[in-house]
Design an enzyme around this catalytic site. Structure first.
Site, mmCIF file in Angstrom:
data_model
loop_
_atom_site.group_PDB
_atom_site.id
_atom_site.type_symbol
_atom_site.label_atom_id
_atom_site.label_comp_id
_atom_site.label_asym_id
_atom_site.label_seq_id
_atom_site.Cartn_x
_atom_site.Cartn_y
_atom_site.Cartn_z
ATOM 1 N N PRO A 1 47.565 121.452 77.194
ATOM 2 C CA PRO A 1 48.327 120.029 76.945
ATOM 3 C C PRO A 1 47.518 118.967 77.755
ATOM 4 O O PRO A 1 46.830 118.980 78.726
ATOM 5 C CB PRO A 1 49.399 120.332 77.804
ATOM 6 C CG PRO A 1 49.200 121.624 78.616
ATOM 7 C CD PRO A 1 48.480 122.654 77.853
ATOM 8 N N ASN A 2 47.547 117.838 77.204
ATOM 9 C CA ASN A 2 46.990 116.476 77.505
ATOM 10 C C ASN A 2 45.384 116.619 77.521
ATOM 11 O O ASN A 2 44.851 115.328 77.820
ATOM 12 C CB ASN A 2 47.478 116.256 79.144
ATOM 13 C CG ASN A 2 48.927 116.206 79.225
ATOM 14 O OD1 ASN A 2 49.463 115.433 78.412
ATOM 15 N ND2 ASN A 2 49.406 117.059 79.774
ATOM 16 N N ARG B 1 42.577 109.554 79.848
ATOM 17 C CA ARG B 1 43.355 110.102 80.814
ATOM 18 C C ARG B 1 42.693 110.362 82.259
ATOM 19 O O ARG B 1 41.685 111.089 82.427
ATOM 20 C CB ARG B 1 43.901 111.505 80.326
ATOM 21 C CG ARG B 1 44.533 112.339 81.361
ATOM 22 C CD ARG B 1 44.767 113.667 80.924
ATOM 23 N NE ARG B 1 45.411 114.306 82.140
ATOM 24 C CZ ARG B 1 45.380 115.590 82.363
ATOM 25 N NH1 ARG B 1 44.437 116.459 81.095
ATOM 26 N NH2 ARG B 1 46.122 116.275 83.032
ATOM 27 N N TYR C 1 38.685 113.732 85.123
ATOM 28 C CA TYR C 1 38.321 114.551 83.876
ATOM 29 C C TYR C 1 37.442 114.065 82.958
ATOM 30 O O TYR C 1 36.857 114.652 82.296
ATOM 31 C CB TYR C 1 39.608 114.673 82.990
ATOM 32 C CG TYR C 1 41.112 114.966 83.658
ATOM 33 C CD1 TYR C 1 41.966 114.441 84.153
ATOM 34 C CD2 TYR C 1 40.984 116.636 84.037
ATOM 35 C CE1 TYR C 1 43.050 114.906 84.839
ATOM 36 C CE2 TYR C 1 42.045 117.087 84.611
ATOM 37 C CZ TYR C 1 43.350 116.197 84.974
ATOM 38 O OH TYR C 1 44.204 116.968 86.019
ATOM 39 N N ASN D 1 40.570 126.572 78.527
ATOM 40 C CA ASN D 1 41.175 125.664 79.570
ATOM 41 C C ASN D 1 42.443 125.501 79.155
ATOM 42 O O ASN D 1 42.861 124.815 78.313
ATOM 43 C CB ASN D 1 40.500 124.460 79.318
ATOM 44 C CG ASN D 1 41.011 123.422 80.399
ATOM 45 O OD1 ASN D 1 41.945 123.492 81.143
ATOM 46 N ND2 ASN D 1 40.092 122.385 80.502
ATOM 47 N N ALA E 1 47.459 122.198 82.315
ATOM 48 C CA ALA E 1 48.642 122.407 83.345
ATOM 49 C C ALA E 1 49.340 123.971 83.012
ATOM 50 O O ALA E 1 49.771 124.434 84.126
ATOM 51 C CB ALA E 1 49.716 121.366 83.188
ATOM 52 N N GLU F 1 37.537 131.357 82.012
ATOM 53 C CA GLU F 1 38.416 130.348 82.275
ATOM 54 C C GLU F 1 37.580 129.031 82.598
ATOM 55 O O GLU F 1 36.794 129.206 83.319
ATOM 56 C CB GLU F 1 39.287 130.738 83.303
ATOM 57 C CG GLU F 1 40.190 129.680 83.822
ATOM 58 C CD GLU F 1 41.123 130.012 85.127
ATOM 59 O OE1 GLU F 1 40.836 131.369 85.617
ATOM 60 O OE2 GLU F 1 41.799 129.453 85.538
ATOM 61 N N HIS G 1 37.686 124.951 83.854
ATOM 62 C CA HIS G 1 38.387 123.322 84.038
ATOM 63 C C HIS G 1 37.516 122.358 84.130
ATOM 64 O O HIS G 1 36.381 122.628 84.768
ATOM 65 C CB HIS G 1 39.324 123.745 85.378
ATOM 66 C CG HIS G 1 40.280 124.983 85.251
ATOM 67 N ND1 HIS G 1 41.536 124.798 84.488
ATOM 68 C CD2 HIS G 1 40.265 126.167 85.622
ATOM 69 C CE1 HIS G 1 42.161 125.840 84.817
ATOM 70 N NE2 HIS G 1 41.395 126.919 85.564
ATOM 71 N N ARG H 1 41.912 119.832 94.574
ATOM 72 C CA ARG H 1 43.089 119.087 94.212
ATOM 73 C C ARG H 1 44.191 119.483 95.031
ATOM 74 O O ARG H 1 44.244 120.189 95.734
ATOM 75 C CB ARG H 1 43.145 119.019 92.578
ATOM 76 C CG ARG H 1 41.550 118.416 92.347
ATOM 77 C CD ARG H 1 41.815 118.464 90.548
ATOM 78 N NE ARG H 1 42.822 117.472 90.325
ATOM 79 C CZ ARG H 1 43.369 117.386 88.909
ATOM 80 N NH1 ARG H 1 42.964 118.073 88.100
ATOM 81 N NH2 ARG H 1 44.224 116.419 88.681
HETATM 82 O O1 LIG Z 1 40.356 120.421 85.121
HETATM 83 C C1 LIG Z 1 41.026 120.717 84.214
HETATM 84 O O2 LIG Z 1 40.569 120.629 82.982
HETATM 85 C C2 LIG Z 1 42.681 120.956 84.199
HETATM 86 C C3 LIG Z 1 43.181 120.158 83.049
HETATM 87 C C4 LIG Z 1 44.585 119.877 83.345
HETATM 88 O O3 LIG Z 1 45.086 119.046 82.401
HETATM 89 C C5 LIG Z 1 45.296 120.130 84.759
HETATM 90 O O4 LIG Z 1 46.810 120.190 84.650
HETATM 91 C C6 LIG Z 1 44.742 121.071 85.487
HETATM 92 O O5 LIG Z 1 45.195 121.451 86.660
HETATM 93 C C7 LIG Z 1 43.370 120.904 85.580
#
Ligand SMILES: O=C(O)[C@@H]1C=C(O)[C@@H](O)[C@H](O)C1
Length: 148
Positions: free
Chosen positions: A11-12, A19, A24, A75, A78, A99, A101, A108
Site C-alpha cells: 500500500p501507498n 509521498r 521514500y 516490499n 505497511a 524482503e 524496503h 524509523r
Molecule cells: O521503506 C519502505 O519501503 C516501507 C514502505 C512503507 O509504505 C512503510 O509503511 C514501511 O514502514 C516502509
C-alpha cells in the site's frame, strides 16, 4: 519459457515520488519497474511487477507466484508490520523470497522495526531506495532453482 520473478509492492507505493520523498525518494514506482525490467534482463530473468493497496490482492499474487514464479521480491510496505495473512502466504511457498524496503525501517518509528515478512524471507534489503530492488534481484538470482 522461464518463470518470472514476482516483484510485489504494497500500500501507498503507488504514490512514490509524491509521498514523503525525503523518506521514500523521488523515483516513481513506474521508474522502479523500468529499472527492474532492465536489470532483470541483464541477469537473464523476467519479472512480474505488481502493486496493490489491498492485503488480499497481495496474498493472491503470492499464491500465483507459488505456481507461476521462480522467486519473490516483496516490499509489503505497511503490511510488513501487521500482516500474518501475507506471512502465511509466503510460508506456503517454497520460492526464494527477498524482503525490500526503500527506507531503513530500523532508523524509523519503533512500530516499523518489526517485520512479519522477515520470518519467511531469505534476507532483507532496506535503506537504499530504488537501488534496493536492483540489489534484491542480484541477491535472488543465485537462489533461483535451475529448473525454474
Ligand atoms: O521503506 C519502505 O519501503 C516501507 C514502505 C512503507 O509504505 C512503510 O509503511 C514501511 O514502514 C516502509
Amino acid at each position: 519459457m522461464t518463470k518470472p520473478v514476482y516483484i510485489l509492492n504494497g500500500p501507498n507505493l503507488n504514490l512514490l515520488g509524491q509521498r514523503q520523498p525525503e523518506i521514500y525518494g523521488a523515483t516513481t514506482l513506474e521508474d522502479i519497474k523500468s529499472l527492474c525490467d532492465n536489470h532483470a534482463a541483464t541477469l537473464g530473468l523476467e519479472i512480474a511487477f505488481h502493486q496493490s493497496n489491498h492485503e488480499g490482492v497481495l496474498v493472491d499474487w503470492i499464491q500465483e507466484a507459488r505456481v507461476k514464479g521462480c522467486g519473490i521480491i516483496l516490499n509489503a510496505a505497511a503490511y510488513t508490520h501487521t500482516s500474518v495473512a501475507i506471512l502465511d502466504a509466503l510460508l506456503a511457498s517454497d520460492l526464494p523470497i527477498i524482503e525490500v524496503h526503500l527506507s531503513n525501517i530500523h532508523q524509523r518509528d519503533t512500530f516499523r522495526h518489526h517485520s512479519y515478512v522477515s520470518k519467511a524471507a531469505k534476507g532483507m534489503i532496506c535503506g537504499f531506495g530504488a537501488q534496493g530492488y536492483i540489489l534484491a534481484l542480484d541477491a535472488l538470482k543465485p537462489l533461483i532453482a535451475p529448473s525454474s
